[in-house]
Design a protein around this motif. Structure first.
Motif, PDB file in Angstrom:
ATOM      1  N   SER A   1      39.073  53.668  47.879  1.00 56.90           N
ATOM      2  CA  SER A   1      39.528  53.225  46.643  1.00 56.90           C
ATOM      3  C   SER A   1      40.314  51.938  46.757  1.00 56.90           C
ATOM      4  N   VAL A   2      39.920  51.183  48.004  1.00 49.91           N
ATOM      5  CA  VAL A   2      40.553  49.873  47.985  1.00 49.91           C
ATOM      6  C   VAL A   2      39.669  48.763  48.159  1.00 49.91           C
ATOM      7  N   GLN A   3      39.597  47.860  47.420  1.00 46.94           N
ATOM      8  CA  GLN A   3      38.708  47.012  47.642  1.00 46.94           C
ATOM      9  C   GLN A   3      39.594  45.561  47.719  1.00 46.94           C
ATOM     10  N   CYS A   4      39.877  44.990  46.552  1.00 48.26           N
ATOM     11  CA  CYS A   4      40.802  43.646  46.700  1.00 48.26           C
ATOM     12  C   CYS A   4      42.252  44.090  47.059  1.00 48.26           C
ATOM     13  N   GLY A   5      42.602  45.190  46.198  1.00 42.18           N
ATOM     14  CA  GLY A   5      43.892  45.942  46.956  1.00 42.18           C
ATOM     15  C   GLY A   5      45.044  45.229  45.774  1.00 42.18           C
ATOM     16  N   PHE A   6      44.748  44.761  44.885  1.00 40.00           N
ATOM     17  CA  PHE A   6      45.495  43.873  43.879  1.00 40.00           C
ATOM     18  C   PHE A   6      46.592  45.146  43.003  1.00 40.00           C
ATOM     19  N   CYS A   7      45.472  46.298  42.864  1.00 37.89           N
ATOM     20  CA  CYS A   7      46.378  47.373  42.261  1.00 37.89           C
ATOM     21  C   CYS A   7      47.184  48.251  42.811  1.00 37.89           C
TER      22      CYS A   7
ATOM     23  N   CYS B   1      42.192  49.257  37.699  1.00 37.70           N
ATOM     24  CA  CYS B   1      41.914  48.898  38.767  1.00 37.70           C
ATOM     25  C   CYS B   1      40.329  48.155  38.365  1.00 37.70           C
ATOM     26  N   ARG B   2      40.147  46.867  38.811  1.00 38.61           N
ATOM     27  CA  ARG B   2      39.006  46.146  38.252  1.00 38.61           C
ATOM     28  C   ARG B   2      37.876  46.205  39.435  1.00 38.61           C
ATOM     29  N   CYS B   3      38.058  46.768  40.486  1.00 41.36           N
ATOM     30  CA  CYS B   3      37.335  46.851  41.609  1.00 41.36           C
ATOM     31  C   CYS B   3      36.377  48.098  41.755  1.00 41.36           C
ATOM     32  N   THR B   4      37.164  49.436  41.661  1.00 40.48           N
ATOM     33  CA  THR B   4      36.777  50.484  42.111  1.00 40.48           C
ATOM     34  C   THR B   4      36.324  51.445  40.688  1.00 40.48           C
TER      35      THR B   4
HETATM   36  S1  FES Z   1      41.118  47.467  44.122  1.00 39.90           S
HETATM   37 FE1  FES Z   1      40.914  45.726  43.113  1.00 39.90          FE
HETATM   38  S2  FES Z   1      42.061  45.910  41.410  1.00 39.90           S
HETATM   39 FE2  FES Z   1      42.138  47.894  42.419  1.00 39.90          FE
END
Ligand code: FES
Ligand code: FES
Length: 150
Positions: free
Chosen positions: A92-98, A130-133
């Motif tokens: 559940s972690v891609q860019c990690g921003f959230c 979360c915009r990635c996952t």
């Molecule tokens: S992992 Fe990118 S916004 Fe949640």
């Protein structure tokens, strides 16, 4: 104007503008984990704990926090590492921003809800976008984390 804030257990007297949001004040004071997302109270990236409860710091006047205690992930590293491990393991972690906001919201949920169901977990986390996952992995990770804690 000056306010008293306890940030991550450190007492501070901080000079703020009356219209300044808590998000800005925290970032100016070194808490860069608190993210500027939408700035409209919609995404949860700026979540911090105020006296242990999650709030959106982009929509919270710093003046209102006078005399209160604020926690960001800089102040709870052990907990962050623990919860993040579940998030990483479940993909559940891609860019990690959230992640900082998500972790602090999870901490708030742990305090507030006893044995939450999947629906209750999803409801509690519904303000953390979360915009990635996909959100399925978040739910899986937090559910496992709560179960392993028992
Ligand atoms: S992992 Fe990118 S916004 Fe949640
Ligand atoms: S930055 Fe505060 S809710 Fe999006």
């Amino acid at each position: 104007m000056k306010i008293n804030l306890k940030i991550n257990n450190q007492d501070k007297i901080i000079d703020i503008r009356p219209d300044e949001m808590l998000l800005e004040v925290l970032r100016k004071n070194g808490c860069l984990s608190v993210k500027h997302g939408c700035d409209t109270g919609s995404c949860g990236a700026c979540t911090v704990l105020l006296d242990g409860k999650p709030i959106l710091s982009c929509s919270y006047f710093a003046a209102k926090a006078d005399g209160h205690s604020v926690t960001t992930v800089e102040g709870v590293q052990n907990k962050v590492e623990k919860i993040s491990k579940y998030l990483v393991d479940e993909g559940s972690v891609q860019c990690g921003f959230c992640v900082p906001g998500l972790v602090l919201t999870t901490m708030g949920m742990e305090k507030e809800l006893n044995n939450p169901t999947e629906d209750e977990i999803n409801h509690y986390l519904s303000g953390n976008l979360c915009r990635c996952t996909g959100y399925v992995s978040h739910t899986r990770a937090i559910k496992k984390y709560l179960e392993d804690k028992k």
